[in-house]
Design an enzyme around this catalytic site. Structure first.
Site, short mmCIF file in Angstrom:
data_model
loop_
_atom_site.label_atom_id
_atom_site.label_comp_id
_atom_site.label_asym_id
_atom_site.label_seq_id
_atom_site.Cartn_x
_atom_site.Cartn_y
_atom_site.Cartn_z
N ASN A 94 -1.09 2.58 5.65
CA ASN A 94 -0.28 1.52 5.06
C ASN A 94 0.21 0.69 6.22
OD1 ASN A 94 1.55 -0.10 3.71
ND2 ASN A 94 3.12 1.48 3.59
N GLY A 95 -0.28 -0.54 6.33
CA GLY A 95 0.17 -1.34 7.46
C GLY A 95 -0.56 -2.65 7.62
N CYS B 197 0.82 -1.22 0.00
CA CYS B 197 0.00 0.00 0.00
C CYS B 197 0.85 1.27 0.00
CB CYS B 197 -0.97 0.04 1.17
SG CYS B 197 -2.21 -1.26 1.16
#
Length: 280
Positions: free
Chosen positions: A75-76, A2
């Site tokens: 993002n993760g 992402c």
């Protein structure tokens, strides 16, 4: 993987800035080929490029709370999201199965005080459009990349990669690991603090091979959370071979196929070792 690109504290007409942020986000499309989304108002713009790993059907971002008050671009991977969700479901109505949606519920309840509850890797921006407040945070040791920059008029930009900020920002810095920034003062503050960071606290500790082995196995197990097929890049070196060995045992118990991939120069010894490990 992402990717996110966000404009915060916008100091110009956001409608004119929006196309620029979209172009910046395109530079990160290699990080998220499955979906791209954007939210914008007069104060912020949040753009997201998605690689679908958890909840491919409904986990597209930016994520919104049910009332539309909170918007998240992240993002993760939050490894303990199911445990957190069990408690939060009593107070928050989840709209997706995304592991990142717990960030919205926790922010609603605790503001920045929740970050240390996340077991995972992350770089995110969450925005409260009622109070006009935002929070930016990065994981404990910086596994997820995150950068910040400022343009000529003082708008703050957050990005997963430096290349998205180049050409727009006059000043660019790494957003440091284990830190957060709140719109309350726009200052970096460290959230990740541990006793073992001081030598005096660990100098007499004994090494426990059994504890190390269990910790490694638990870490691999935690990170095997996905709603899509797995693949592991196997170099033939010690690190990837150990991880593959642990993962293969887990997959065998579950009866799930497990694939490894290798990329290297023809004739490289690493290729031969990778093949040996894979066959084993």
């Amino acid at each position: 993987m992402c990717g996110i690109v966000c404009a915060l504290n916008i100091q110009e007409n956001s409608e004119k800035l929006r196309p620029n942020v979209l172009e910046m986000s395109k530079k990160l499309r290699h990080r998220g080929p499955d979906w791209n989304g954007i939210y914008s108002d007069e104060d912020v713009i949040l753009a997201h490029e998605r690689l679908a790993i958890v909840d491919p059907k409904s986990g597209k971002q930016p994520l919104f709370s049910q009332d539309g008050r909170y918007i998240l671009a992240a993002n993760g991977e939050i490894y303990n999201h199911n445990e957190l969700r069990e408690d939060l479901e009593k107070k928050y109505n989840f709209l997706t199965k995304s592991d990142c949606e717990v960030i919205i519920a926790l922010f609603d309840e605790k503001r920045e005080r929740f970050i240390d509850e996340l077991n995972g890797i992350f770089g995110f921006v969450i925005y409260d459009k009622v109070k006009k407040e935002f929070l930016v945070a990065r994981d404990h040791i910086g596994i997820i990349p995150l950068y910040m920059g400022w343009d000529d008029v003082g708008t703050l930009f957050i990005s997963s990669e430096l290349k998205a900020l180049e050409g727009r920002c006059k000043k660019i810095e790494i957003f440091p690991p284990g830190n957060y920034m709140s719109s309350k003062d726009c200052k970096l503050k460290k959230w990740y603090k541990r006793d073992w960071m001081k030598y005096e606290n660990v100098k007499n500790n004994n090494t426990s091979i059994d504890s190390l082995k269990k910790s490694l196995e638990d870490a691999v197990y935690r990170q095997l959370m996905s709603d899509v097929p797995y693949g592991v890049l196997l170099s033939g070196g010690l690190d990837s071979s150990l991880v593959c060995s642990i993962a293969s045992k887990i997959f065998k118990k579950k009866g799930i196929p497990f694939y490894t991939f290798s990329i290297g120069i023809p004739g490289s010894p690493a290729n031969e070792y990778a093949k040996l490990v894979s066959e084993y």
